[in-house]
Design a protein around this motif. Structure first.
Motif, mmCIF file in Angstrom:
data_model
loop_
_atom_site.group_PDB
_atom_site.id
_atom_site.type_symbol
_atom_site.label_atom_id
_atom_site.label_comp_id
_atom_site.label_asym_id
_atom_site.label_seq_id
_atom_site.Cartn_x
_atom_site.Cartn_y
_atom_site.Cartn_z
ATOM 1 N N ASP A 177 42.839 42.812 37.405
ATOM 2 C CA ASP A 177 41.606 42.114 37.774
ATOM 3 C C ASP A 177 41.301 40.956 36.811
ATOM 4 N N VAL A 178 42.110 40.829 35.780
ATOM 5 C CA VAL A 178 41.947 39.779 34.763
ATOM 6 C C VAL A 178 40.540 39.833 34.153
ATOM 7 N N ALA B 180 44.340 36.566 39.179
ATOM 8 C CA ALA B 180 44.317 37.913 39.745
ATOM 9 C C ALA B 180 44.949 37.940 41.127
ATOM 10 N N ALA B 181 44.757 36.877 41.922
ATOM 11 C CA ALA B 181 45.330 36.822 43.269
ATOM 12 C C ALA B 181 46.854 36.810 43.240
ATOM 13 N N MET B 182 47.433 36.322 42.131
ATOM 14 C CA MET B 182 48.889 36.301 42.025
ATOM 15 C C MET B 182 49.492 37.690 41.908
ATOM 16 N N THR C 208 41.122 46.007 41.873
ATOM 17 C CA THR C 208 39.899 46.243 42.651
ATOM 18 C C THR C 208 39.959 45.553 44.012
ATOM 19 N N ILE C 209 40.403 44.329 44.020
ATOM 20 C CA ILE C 209 40.455 43.576 45.273
ATOM 21 C C ILE C 209 41.722 43.946 46.033
ATOM 22 N N ARG C 210 41.586 44.241 47.302
ATOM 23 C CA ARG C 210 42.692 44.712 48.139
ATOM 24 C C ARG C 210 43.066 43.639 49.157
ATOM 25 N N VAL C 211 44.211 43.833 49.795
ATOM 26 C CA VAL C 211 44.618 43.002 50.925
ATOM 27 C C VAL C 211 44.457 43.855 52.176
ATOM 28 N N VAL D 114 37.780 52.814 56.745
ATOM 29 C CA VAL D 114 36.876 52.670 57.876
ATOM 30 C C VAL D 114 36.574 51.205 58.125
ATOM 31 N N ASN D 115 36.461 50.451 57.062
ATOM 32 C CA ASN D 115 36.254 49.013 57.197
ATOM 33 C C ASN D 115 36.944 48.313 56.047
ATOM 34 N N HIS D 116 36.888 47.009 56.042
ATOM 35 C CA HIS D 116 37.683 46.250 55.085
ATOM 36 C C HIS D 116 37.191 46.349 53.653
ATOM 37 N N THR D 117 35.990 46.922 53.420
ATOM 38 C CA THR D 117 35.502 47.015 52.050
ATOM 39 C C THR D 117 36.268 48.066 51.263
#
Length: 512
Positions: A50-51, A137-139, A231-234, A181-184
């Protein structure tokens, strides 16, 4: 000495010689070569995906031909142009690895970017190359995530979940995959469910056949290091493909017990997305564990020609749903042995998988039985017969168009011959004035098709009909006539012969 940051409005130097009296009229010129020495492809490598903890290192790719670069300097900054910058570590000499280490535990504070400046022996560049912490972080994340369901059962999915690998994989251990259940994809276990993990470097994950979707509607992929899961998912939405046939109809036209023949019809699924073929199976007990495929896979879109619909236009046993024109079908040839299998099941198939929840019907095996044979011989000559052969017709004459009567020879010492020598004696048509279900024209009287009640049918055999069978010695004057098939059904009748001869003749009508 040319001052730093001189505007590059000019393309050459002009050098004039000058005396105490005057300047030379014709100068000497020298072209200006402005070398750009900015870096490219800045990346952060660290355990915190997550940097947030900046411990690790920042690396880059130098610009080719940067012969005047002495070293590079890394800063934290509040923007990509180097605002509020703060130097990190020592400058990295040109060609010494092109990276700068960052101590573990270093936090972001108020900074949002990494910026790298090139520096010569004279001066540091005024325009840096920057990388935001969010882009860093996206990398670590996969991209171009896709999922196509190849399981054609409702509420079940299966396929290869595919992606492009992250730009930076140095500290990634694997990729964690969840239903959500949802994208979160909240941290509450009720909102997401772990599906599995894919090793680092892989480009897909095989979601197993018949994986229950439940109430989930998304798939999430998280990158995972040895210390944390990002933390952030695809995210990719899951579309559950469901494709089952309906309105299955089959009416057996093979009159032998345990043998089938006819056209199996069905309506295709409402949507054919993902469906490439069908498969038809005989099946034993509804568990789908004991089955036998009928023929080969059937391509989608093979529909019954219009002329096949004649057979059941008004047939009360099959009704309008059996009318075949335009429906998918499988032709089951006559004498197809079904054995002990009581069911027919139709599976849809995708490019990868066969359906596990097919649609089926219980087979109605038409085997109308002829009973109560009777033939009193009224021709008194030896080896000649004449008289009336009678029998009781089956209770259901729906499929019976006529009877074939044979004189045949059978060796009593050989059991169930497959091809006995026989000759056609006569044909009796079941069509009559009060209706019936067909004749050799296949359905010309279909509008009068009814199920007739059992009656006694007779056939007169003319006097002096010569018997061509082999005579076998016996102790009585009665002859036992056996009618049967290669299946388990059989019927017997007694033929009374008026002759006082002590020989008897065996008659049989075997279909195989």
């Amino acid at each position: 000495l040319v001052p730093a940051e001189k505007p590059d409005l000019y393309s050459m130097f002009l050098i004039y010689s000058k005396s105490a009296l005057a300047e030379a009229t014709i100068p000497v010129n020298h072209s200006i070569v402005d070398l750009g020495s900015s870096v490219t492809n800045i990346q952060f490598v660290g355990q915190d995906l997550d940097v947030e903890d900046l411990g690790g290192f920042v690396r880059w790719t130098p610009t080719p031909g940067s012969v005047t670069v002495q070293d590079y300097v890394l800063y934290f900054a509040s923007n990509e142009t180097g605002g509020d910058r703060s130097q990190v570590g020592e400058p990295a000499l040109f060609g010494s690895g092109d990276k700068v280490a960052i101590p573990n535990g270093t936090t972001r504070e108020s900074f949002s970017h990494f910026v790298v400046y090139s520096r010569s022996s004279l001066v540091e560049s005024t325009t840096p190359v920057g990388l935001s912490f969010d882009d860093a972080a996206a990398m670590f994340r996969v991209s171009n995530l896709s999922f196509t369901d190849h399981d054609l059962d409702q509420d079940e999915v299966a396929s290869g979940l595919a992606w492009l690998v992250p730009e930076v994989q140095d500290t990634i251990v694997d990729f964690k995959i969840f239903f959500a259940v949802n994208h979160t994809g909240g941290v509450n276990w009720q909102e997401r469910s772990l599906v599995g993990a894919a090793r680092v470097g892989s480009v897909d994950y095989n979601v197993p056949d018949s994986t229950t979707l439940s109430y989930y509607d998304h798939l999430l992929v998280y990158s995972h290091s040895s210390t944390m899961m990002q933390t952030i998912r695809v995210v990719v939405q899951v579309r559950d493909l469901e494709a089952s046939v309906s309105n299955i109809a089959f009416f057996d036209q093979d009159l032998d017990d345990q043998d089938l023949g006819g056209v199996l019809l069905w309506d295709p699924p409402p949507s054919l997305e993902g469906v490439v073929s069908y498969a038809v199976y005989f099946e034993w007990d509804g568990t789908l564990q004991h089955r036998s495929q009928v023929g080969n896979d059937i391509p989608v879109g093979r529909v019954l020609p219009g002329y096949w619909s004649w057979w059941c236009l008004t047939h009360e046993k099959c009704g309008a749903q059996y009318t075949g024109a335009g429906r998918d079908y499988e032709y089951i040839p006559a004498d197809t042995y079904r054995g002990v299998f009581p069911n027919l099941w139709i599976y849809t198939k995708s490019a990868l998988l066969e359906q596990t929840k097919p649609v089926g019907i219980l087979i109605s095996d038409a085997a109308p039985a002829i009973t109560s044979f009777h033939f009193p011989d009224q021709d008194l000559d030896f080896q000649e017969v004449g008289g009336t052969l009678s029998w009781t017709e089956p209770s259901d004459l729906t499929l019976v168009t006529h009877y074939n009567i044979y004189l045949a020879v059978v060796d009593p010492n050989y059991v169930a011959p497959q091809h006995p020598a026989r000759r056609l004696a006569a044909i009796t048509d079941t069509s009559d004035d009060d209706g019936g279900c067909g004749n050799s024209t296949y359905g010309t009287n279909g509008t009068n098709c009814t199920i007739r009640t059992r009656t006694t049918t007779t056939l007169t055999i003319s006097s002096s009909t010569t018997l061509t069978s082999t005579s076998i010695s016996a102790t009585s004057s009665s002859t036992s006539s056996t009618t049967g098939t290669s299946t388990s059904s059989s019927s017997t009748s007694e033929t009374t012969t008026s002759s006082t001869s002590t020989t008897s003749t065996y008659f049989t009508d075997l279909s195989r």
